[in-house]
Design a protein around this motif. Structure first.
Motif, mmCIF file in Angstrom:
data_model
loop_
_atom_site.group_PDB
_atom_site.id
_atom_site.type_symbol
_atom_site.label_atom_id
_atom_site.label_comp_id
_atom_site.label_asym_id
_atom_site.label_seq_id
_atom_site.Cartn_x
_atom_site.Cartn_y
_atom_site.Cartn_z
ATOM 1 N N LEU A 19 0.430 -1.243 -0.431
ATOM 2 C CA LEU A 19 0.018 -0.114 -0.139
ATOM 3 C C LEU A 19 0.517 1.440 -0.507
ATOM 4 O O LEU A 19 0.285 2.204 -0.960
ATOM 5 C CB LEU A 19 -0.824 -0.195 1.613
ATOM 6 N N ARG A 20 1.995 1.326 0.421
ATOM 7 C CA ARG A 20 2.589 2.398 0.665
ATOM 8 C C ARG A 20 3.409 2.317 -0.433
ATOM 9 O O ARG A 20 3.626 4.261 -0.829
ATOM 10 C CB ARG A 20 3.904 2.592 2.264
ATOM 11 N N SER A 21 3.977 1.539 -1.469
ATOM 12 C CA SER A 21 4.358 1.922 -2.423
ATOM 13 C C SER A 21 3.588 2.725 -3.394
ATOM 14 O O SER A 21 3.453 3.133 -4.380
ATOM 15 C CB SER A 21 4.651 0.850 -2.874
ATOM 16 N N ALA A 22 2.425 2.043 -3.514
ATOM 17 C CA ALA A 22 0.862 2.352 -3.961
ATOM 18 C C ALA A 22 0.818 3.363 -4.218
ATOM 19 O O ALA A 22 0.787 4.617 -4.836
ATOM 20 C CB ALA A 22 -0.185 1.179 -3.711
ATOM 21 N N GLY A 58 8.070 5.129 -1.696
ATOM 22 C CA GLY A 58 7.546 3.607 -1.056
ATOM 23 C C GLY A 58 8.366 3.232 0.677
ATOM 24 O O GLY A 58 8.507 1.601 0.733
ATOM 25 N N LEU A 59 8.859 4.298 1.127
ATOM 26 C CA LEU A 59 10.517 3.816 1.763
ATOM 27 C C LEU A 59 9.288 4.037 3.367
ATOM 28 O O LEU A 59 9.812 3.459 3.873
ATOM 29 C CB LEU A 59 11.001 4.297 1.955
ATOM 30 N N ALA A 86 -6.568 1.863 -5.730
ATOM 31 C CA ALA A 86 -7.002 0.948 -5.008
ATOM 32 C C ALA A 86 -7.520 -0.192 -6.703
ATOM 33 O O ALA A 86 -6.521 -1.396 -6.421
ATOM 34 C CB ALA A 86 -8.056 0.871 -4.797
ATOM 35 N N PHE A 87 -7.077 0.658 -7.776
ATOM 36 C CA PHE A 87 -7.236 0.431 -8.796
ATOM 37 C C PHE A 87 -5.695 0.084 -9.774
ATOM 38 O O PHE A 87 -5.365 -1.322 -9.678
ATOM 39 C CB PHE A 87 -7.662 1.332 -10.018
ATOM 40 N N GLN A 88 -4.539 0.564 -8.823
ATOM 41 C CA GLN A 88 -3.140 -0.059 -8.883
ATOM 42 C C GLN A 88 -2.428 -0.802 -8.335
ATOM 43 O O GLN A 88 -2.187 -2.129 -8.616
ATOM 44 C CB GLN A 88 -2.442 1.203 -8.290
ATOM 45 N N LEU A 89 -3.303 -0.986 -7.040
ATOM 46 C CA LEU A 89 -3.302 -2.664 -6.713
ATOM 47 C C LEU A 89 -3.528 -3.420 -7.039
ATOM 48 O O LEU A 89 -2.993 -4.751 -6.780
ATOM 49 C CB LEU A 89 -3.980 -2.666 -5.113
ATOM 50 N N SER A 90 -5.161 -3.019 -7.695
ATOM 51 C CA SER A 90 -5.423 -4.478 -8.169
ATOM 52 C C SER A 90 -4.685 -5.081 -9.552
ATOM 53 O O SER A 90 -4.950 -6.093 -9.747
ATOM 54 C CB SER A 90 -7.054 -3.834 -8.587
ATOM 55 N N ALA A 91 -4.906 -3.896 -10.410
ATOM 56 C CA ALA A 91 -3.750 -4.589 -11.485
ATOM 57 C C ALA A 91 -2.813 -5.262 -11.310
ATOM 58 O O ALA A 91 -2.185 -5.754 -11.525
ATOM 59 C CB ALA A 91 -3.364 -2.635 -12.411
#
Length: 127
Positions: A19-22, A58-59, A86-91
């Motif tokens: 999540l932190r990276s996204a 994302g660190l 959410a879309f980035q994580l889902s992809a």
């Protein structure tokens, strides 16, 4: 029982996007789309430039207060940022079936009609 060739093959575990990276990716993408510098956004959000840089890479985990300040500095709504994440994580994680989304000029998002549900599909809800 595995034969020797199968035992010698390294097990590859797909790397999950955090999540932190996204969040960092989306914050950086938004800042760069606006043509703004790291220093400018950090100053307006009242966070240090090195800290914002670490968040974007994302660190560092970002608190809800800092995330709200960054959204205000970037002129984006928190729910819109979370939908994009959410879309980035889902992809990236191939877990959630998501409708196609596009960013409007106002900074908000518009989604197309969702695809027909399939057995085993999961959905992400963003506030």
């Amino acid at each position: 029982m595995l034969n020797p060739a199968e035992r010698a093959r390294p097990q590859v575990t797909p790397r999950r996007v955090l999540l932190r990276s996204a969040l960092g990716d989306e914050l950086r993408r938004t800042r760069l789309e606006q043509g703004r510098t790291l220093a400018e956004v950090a100053r307006q959000a009242r966070v240090s430039m090195p800290y914002l840089s670490e968040v974007e890479r994302g660190l560092k985990e970002v608190s809800s207060e800092v995330l709200a300040a960054l959204c205000a500095a970037l002129g984006v709504e928190l729910p819109d940022l979370l939908v994009a994440v959410a879309f980035q994580l889902s992809a990236a994680n191939s877990v959630v079936t998501a409708a196609p989304v596009r960013r409007l000029t106002s900074g908000r998002f518009e989604t197309a009609a969702p695809p027909a549900p399939r057995p085993g599909d999961a959905y992400a809800l963003a506030a």
